[in-house]
Design a protein around this motif. Structure first.
Motif, mmCIF file in Angstrom:
data_model
loop_
_atom_site.group_PDB
_atom_site.id
_atom_site.type_symbol
_atom_site.label_atom_id
_atom_site.label_comp_id
_atom_site.label_asym_id
_atom_site.label_seq_id
_atom_site.Cartn_x
_atom_site.Cartn_y
_atom_site.Cartn_z
ATOM 1 N N ALA A 74 0.866 -1.382 -0.121
ATOM 2 C CA ALA A 74 0.046 0.075 -0.087
ATOM 3 C C ALA A 74 0.751 1.373 -0.156
ATOM 4 O O ALA A 74 2.082 1.258 0.296
ATOM 5 N N SER A 75 0.227 2.371 -0.491
ATOM 6 C CA SER A 75 0.741 3.473 -0.146
ATOM 7 C C SER A 75 0.034 4.855 0.234
ATOM 8 O O SER A 75 -1.181 4.542 0.339
ATOM 9 N N SER A 76 0.459 5.644 0.916
ATOM 10 C CA SER A 76 -0.330 6.876 1.542
ATOM 11 C C SER A 76 0.337 8.074 1.408
ATOM 12 O O SER A 76 1.849 8.034 1.494
ATOM 13 N N PRO A 77 -0.264 9.294 1.355
ATOM 14 C CA PRO A 77 0.252 10.284 1.451
ATOM 15 C C PRO A 77 0.755 10.732 2.797
ATOM 16 O O PRO A 77 1.241 11.901 3.165
ATOM 17 N N ALA A 78 0.221 10.192 3.834
ATOM 18 C CA ALA A 78 0.369 10.546 5.207
ATOM 19 C C ALA A 78 1.836 10.100 5.639
ATOM 20 O O ALA A 78 2.218 8.923 5.274
ATOM 21 N N ALA A 93 12.984 3.581 10.205
ATOM 22 C CA ALA A 93 13.974 4.637 10.536
ATOM 23 C C ALA A 93 13.501 5.982 10.277
ATOM 24 O O ALA A 93 13.730 6.823 11.060
ATOM 25 N N GLN A 94 12.632 6.157 9.091
ATOM 26 C CA GLN A 94 11.920 7.444 8.853
ATOM 27 C C GLN A 94 10.647 6.915 8.191
ATOM 28 O O GLN A 94 10.316 5.824 7.850
ATOM 29 N N ALA A 95 9.937 8.064 8.261
ATOM 30 C CA ALA A 95 8.422 8.087 7.648
ATOM 31 C C ALA A 95 8.299 7.567 6.308
ATOM 32 O O ALA A 95 9.314 7.766 5.427
ATOM 33 N N PRO A 96 7.470 6.739 6.039
ATOM 34 C CA PRO A 96 7.400 6.330 4.487
ATOM 35 C C PRO A 96 7.220 7.478 3.555
ATOM 36 O O PRO A 96 6.655 8.386 3.816
ATOM 37 N N LEU A 97 7.701 7.282 2.352
ATOM 38 C CA LEU A 97 7.746 8.340 1.375
ATOM 39 C C LEU A 97 6.440 8.330 0.907
ATOM 40 O O LEU A 97 5.712 7.487 0.423
ATOM 41 N N PRO A 98 5.728 9.759 0.844
ATOM 42 C CA PRO A 98 4.508 9.901 0.256
ATOM 43 C C PRO A 98 4.323 9.172 -1.084
ATOM 44 O O PRO A 98 4.966 9.403 -2.055
ATOM 45 N N ALA A 121 4.985 6.346 -2.447
ATOM 46 C CA ALA A 121 5.512 4.883 -2.457
ATOM 47 C C ALA A 121 5.041 3.724 -1.941
ATOM 48 O O ALA A 121 4.179 3.820 -0.988
ATOM 49 N N ALA A 122 4.984 2.616 -2.805
ATOM 50 C CA ALA A 122 4.660 1.340 -2.332
ATOM 51 C C ALA A 122 5.421 0.445 -1.269
ATOM 52 O O ALA A 122 6.521 0.494 -1.439
ATOM 53 N N TYR A 123 4.771 0.330 -0.154
ATOM 54 C CA TYR A 123 5.390 -0.747 0.835
ATOM 55 C C TYR A 123 4.723 -1.913 1.230
ATOM 56 O O TYR A 123 3.433 -1.725 1.071
ATOM 57 N N ARG A 124 5.559 -2.623 1.606
ATOM 58 C CA ARG A 124 4.871 -4.069 2.006
ATOM 59 C C ARG A 124 4.843 -3.856 3.493
ATOM 60 O O ARG A 124 5.591 -3.539 4.425
ATOM 61 N N TYR A 125 3.577 -4.232 3.952
ATOM 62 C CA TYR A 125 3.280 -4.250 5.492
ATOM 63 C C TYR A 125 2.599 -5.519 5.879
ATOM 64 O O TYR A 125 1.887 -6.190 4.946
ATOM 65 N N GLU A 126 2.972 -6.020 6.887
ATOM 66 C CA GLU A 126 2.506 -7.482 7.411
ATOM 67 C C GLU A 126 1.415 -7.153 8.509
ATOM 68 O O GLU A 126 2.002 -6.627 9.692
ATOM 69 N N ILE A 127 0.403 -7.536 8.298
ATOM 70 C CA ILE A 127 -0.755 -7.457 9.418
ATOM 71 C C ILE A 127 -0.971 -8.905 9.822
ATOM 72 O O ILE A 127 -1.540 -9.721 9.330
ATOM 73 N N ASP A 128 -0.684 -9.019 11.186
ATOM 74 C CA ASP A 128 -0.867 -10.082 11.961
ATOM 75 C C ASP A 128 -2.430 -9.981 12.669
ATOM 76 O O ASP A 128 -2.733 -9.227 13.438
ATOM 77 N N PRO A 136 -4.318 10.301 13.527
ATOM 78 C CA PRO A 136 -4.726 11.696 12.832
ATOM 79 C C PRO A 136 -3.931 11.886 11.438
ATOM 80 O O PRO A 136 -4.261 12.733 10.810
ATOM 81 N N ASN A 137 -2.971 10.995 10.925
ATOM 82 C CA ASN A 137 -2.312 11.023 9.824
ATOM 83 C C ASN A 137 -1.454 12.098 9.515
ATOM 84 O O ASN A 137 -1.097 12.347 8.619
ATOM 85 N N THR A 138 -0.952 12.561 10.795
ATOM 86 C CA THR A 138 -0.112 13.866 10.834
ATOM 87 C C THR A 138 1.462 13.224 11.051
ATOM 88 O O THR A 138 2.366 14.264 10.807
ATOM 89 N N GLY A 139 1.367 12.042 11.549
ATOM 90 C CA GLY A 139 2.895 11.768 12.073
ATOM 91 C C GLY A 139 2.990 12.213 13.480
ATOM 92 O O GLY A 139 3.884 11.518 13.984
#
Length: 138
Positions: free
Chosen positions: A21-25, A58-63, A65-72, A102-105
């Motif tokens: 998934a990706s997010s602008p947040a 280490a740093q916030a995801p880039l707005p 950009a696609a990242y892999r998340y594992e949801i348990d 809040p999607n603000t960080g």
């Protein structure tokens, strides 16, 4: 959701959702819920989980950009009867089960500002989101 199952199906063990998934947040949540859907339309949650995109990085995801998340989603044990369906609900919130992000960080317990975030879920050759179910042969 699956088509109606043609035979009884046992799901026993840990359930995992690998989400691309990706997010602008700078920080957001993704949730997943496994649900059994009865022929009459009733939907019964079996297990669920959440991932916060800013935790453990280490740093916030880039707005964007696609990242892999594992949801348990935890562990379940259920016999889903023939004629029933299995459904996966994916969202960016599961209030009141989980505190809203809040999607603000910022800190979710003190940040009064909230911003909307348009999330994008990927499911293609390069980003194969998938549900991993522990199916038990009968």
């Amino acid at each position: 959701a699956t088509d109606p199952l043609v035979e009884d199906t046992e799901i026993t063990g840990p359930v995992t959702f690998e989400l691309w998934a990706s997010s602008p947040a700078p920080s957001t949540d993704f949730t997943a819920k496994l649900i059994e859907v009865f022929p009459d339309g009733r939907a019964v949650p079996l297990c669920q989980g959440v991932v916060r995109t800013s935790v453990g990085v280490a740093q916030a995801p880039l707005p964007g950009a696609a990242y892999r998340y594992e949801i348990d989603l935890g562990v379940t044990s259920v016999l889903v009867k023939a004629g029933h369906r299995v459904r996966l609900d994916v969202s960016s919130s599961e209030y009141p089960t989980y505190e809203p992000n809040p999607n603000t960080g910022g800190r979710i317990t003190t940040d009064a500002e909230t911003v909307p975030a348009t999330q994008h879920v990927f499911h293609d050759v390069l980003h194969p989101s998938r549900l991993i179910l522990p199916l038990i042969p009968r």
